[in-house]
Write a protein that holds these residues in place. Structure first.
Motif, PDB file in Angstrom:
ATOM      1  N   MET A  91      67.227  48.012  64.296  1.00  0.00           N
ATOM      2  CA  MET A  91      65.928  47.663  63.717  1.00  0.00           C
ATOM      3  C   MET A  91      64.851  48.628  64.216  1.00  0.00           C
ATOM      4  SD  MET A  91      64.226  45.543  61.729  1.00  0.00           S
ATOM      5  CE  MET A  91      64.963  43.901  61.660  1.00  0.00           C
TER       6      MET A  91
ATOM      7  N   SER B 275      71.117  50.523  57.100  1.00  0.00           N
ATOM      8  CA  SER B 275      72.573  50.396  57.004  1.00  0.00           C
ATOM      9  C   SER B 275      73.080  50.805  55.627  1.00  0.00           C
ATOM     10  CB  SER B 275      73.004  48.951  57.288  1.00  0.00           C
ATOM     11  OG  SER B 275      72.699  48.585  58.619  1.00  0.00           O
ATOM     12  N   LEU B 276      72.333  50.427  54.592  1.00  0.00           N
ATOM     13  CA  LEU B 276      72.700  50.789  53.225  1.00  0.00           C
ATOM     14  C   LEU B 276      72.670  52.303  53.035  1.00  0.00           C
ATOM     15  CD1 LEU B 276      73.395  49.657  50.407  1.00  0.00           C
ATOM     16  CD2 LEU B 276      70.948  49.699  49.896  1.00  0.00           C
TER      17      LEU B 276
ATOM     18  N   ASP C 162      63.919  47.801  56.850  1.00  0.00           N
ATOM     19  CA  ASP C 162      64.529  47.007  57.921  1.00  0.00           C
ATOM     20  C   ASP C 162      65.908  47.595  58.221  1.00  0.00           C
ATOM     21  OD1 ASP C 162      66.175  46.147  55.818  1.00  0.00           O
ATOM     22  OD2 ASP C 162      64.985  44.338  55.497  1.00  0.00           O
ATOM     23  N   HIS C 163      66.642  46.942  59.132  1.00  0.00           N
ATOM     24  CA  HIS C 163      67.939  47.490  59.510  1.00  0.00           C
ATOM     25  C   HIS C 163      68.938  47.456  58.354  1.00  0.00           C
ATOM     26  CE1 HIS C 163      68.808  43.217  60.053  1.00  0.00           C
ATOM     27  NE2 HIS C 163      70.084  43.530  60.022  1.00  0.00           N
ATOM     28  N   SER C 164      68.772  46.506  57.429  1.00  0.00           N
ATOM     29  CA  SER C 164      69.672  46.428  56.270  1.00  0.00           C
ATOM     30  C   SER C 164      69.483  47.637  55.358  1.00  0.00           C
ATOM     31  CB  SER C 164      69.422  45.136  55.481  1.00  0.00           C
ATOM     32  OG  SER C 164      69.728  44.003  56.258  1.00  0.00           O
ATOM     33  N   HIS C 165      68.233  48.037  55.198  1.00  0.00           N
ATOM     34  CA  HIS C 165      67.921  49.211  54.391  1.00  0.00           C
ATOM     35  C   HIS C 165      68.545  50.461  55.017  1.00  0.00           C
ATOM     36  CE1 HIS C 165      64.610  52.002  52.549  1.00  0.00           C
ATOM     37  NE2 HIS C 165      65.773  52.119  51.927  1.00  0.00           N
TER      38      HIS C 165
ATOM     39  N   TYR D 183      62.291  53.064  57.327  1.00  0.00           N
ATOM     40  CA  TYR D 183      63.064  52.158  56.465  1.00  0.00           C
ATOM     41  C   TYR D 183      62.456  50.752  56.540  1.00  0.00           C
ATOM     42  CZ  TYR D 183      66.544  55.884  56.337  1.00  0.00           C
ATOM     43  OH  TYR D 183      67.169  57.095  56.151  1.00  0.00           O
TER      44      TYR D 183
ATOM     45  N   ARG E 268      75.667  53.908  54.831  1.00  0.00           N
ATOM     46  CA  ARG E 268      76.918  53.724  54.093  1.00  0.00           C
ATOM     47  C   ARG E 268      76.958  54.608  52.856  1.00  0.00           C
ATOM     48  NH1 ARG E 268      78.964  47.640  53.467  1.00  0.00           N
ATOM     49  NH2 ARG E 268      80.756  48.849  52.788  1.00  0.00           N
TER      50      ARG E 268
ATOM     51  N   LEU F  51      80.050  52.287  58.411  1.00  0.00           N
ATOM     52  CA  LEU F  51      79.089  51.360  58.988  1.00  0.00           C
ATOM     53  C   LEU F  51      78.377  52.038  60.170  1.00  0.00           C
ATOM     54  CD1 LEU F  51      81.304  48.136  59.079  1.00  0.00           C
ATOM     55  CD2 LEU F  51      79.410  48.587  57.503  1.00  0.00           C
TER      56      LEU F  51
ATOM     57  N   ALA G 181      65.312  51.900  62.497  1.00  0.00           N
ATOM     58  CA  ALA G 181      64.937  51.781  61.085  1.00  0.00           C
ATOM     59  C   ALA G 181      63.425  51.892  60.910  1.00  0.00           C
ATOM     60  CB  ALA G 181      65.437  50.451  60.524  1.00  0.00           C
TER      61      ALA G 181
END
Length: 244
Positions: free
Chosen positions: A215, A230-231, A225-228, A223, A234, A240, A218
């Motif tokens: 986070m 991570s996407l 957040d961390h999901s953004h 970014y 990938r 990952l 990111a």
């Protein structure tokens, strides 16, 4: 697998990142993954047939190939008979040496060069990286890089500058900027900026301490957040974040 690289002579430093050589060994046969970095390259196959472009393209012994800038990862099969040697060009400098084609026609692809602009196999085997210095010093068509200041702005911002601001700072339009990027790099300005931002995040992840969260990285890289993040990882690597 053995991989080594060296810098070009001082005259060529504005145009070439480095020269490199890759050799397989008897104990392994692996798919080697390369992540996008916004650069084009030229390589010569000094070994047996080598599969690249995720297994879709075969490079033959003694032939020279141009590898366009990528906006996604690429796998090549490296085994004990693999022996490749090449040149990593700086962004938008392909046209400084070659009158070939617009770079957007080479994006994510590997294309065989015609014989008259290919490397001399015997001389490469004899002189290695010294041959590249002489070859490219004699091939300079122009010393102008039309996107130098634009690229510099992207790198200084670590990929976080908007394309509108980029165009405004360089006294041009977004449309003209997009045309020039496709012609000289093969990517859109936004794609290139995203790659530079991803590369910055990747370096932070690889060099961070255990106490540094995804986070935190990111947010530092812009970014959501961390999901953004991570996407994006990938999409660019097929992996990952924990695998990096």
């Amino acid at each position: 697998m053995e991989y080594k690289k060296t810098k070009p002579c001082k005259e060529l430093e504005p145009y070439i990142h480095f020269y490199w050589e890759l050799s397989g060994n008897e104990s392994e046969r692996v798919w080697e993954r390369v992540f996008p970095d916004g650069c084009a390259g030229i390589l010569l196959n000094l070994g047996n047939k080598c599969l690249t472009d995720n297994g879709c393209f075969s490079m033959d012994y003694g032939k020279t190939y141009v590898v366009g800038a990528m906006n996604a990862f690429k796998d090549s099969l490296i085994d004990n008979d693999t022996h490749l040697i090449g040149v990593c060009l700086k962004p938008a400098t392909f046209a400084n040496f070659y009158r070939f084609t617009a770079q957007n026609e080479l994006t994510n692809t590997t294309v065989e060069f015609e014989k008259n602009i290919s490397f001399n196999v015997d001389k490469v085997l004899e002189e290695h990286f010294n041959f590249f210095d002489r070859f490219y010093s004699a091939r300079i068509i122009t010393r102008t890089n039309h996107l130098h200041t634009v690229i510099e702005g992207i790198h200084l911002s670590k990929g976080r500058i908007s394309i509108f601001d980029l165009a405004k700072r360089n006294c041009t339009t977004v449309r003209q900027l997009e045309r020039n990027f496709k012609k000289f790099i093969g990517l859109s300005p936004k794609q290139y900026s995203n790659i530079i931002r991803f590369q910055h995040a990747l370096s932070l992840i690889r060099n961070s301490t255990d106490s540094r969260s995804l986070m935190d990285i990111a947010f530092e890289c812009g970014y959501y957040d961390h999901s953004h993040l991570s996407l994006e990882i990938r999409r660019n690597t097929g992996l990952l974040p924990s695998s990096l």
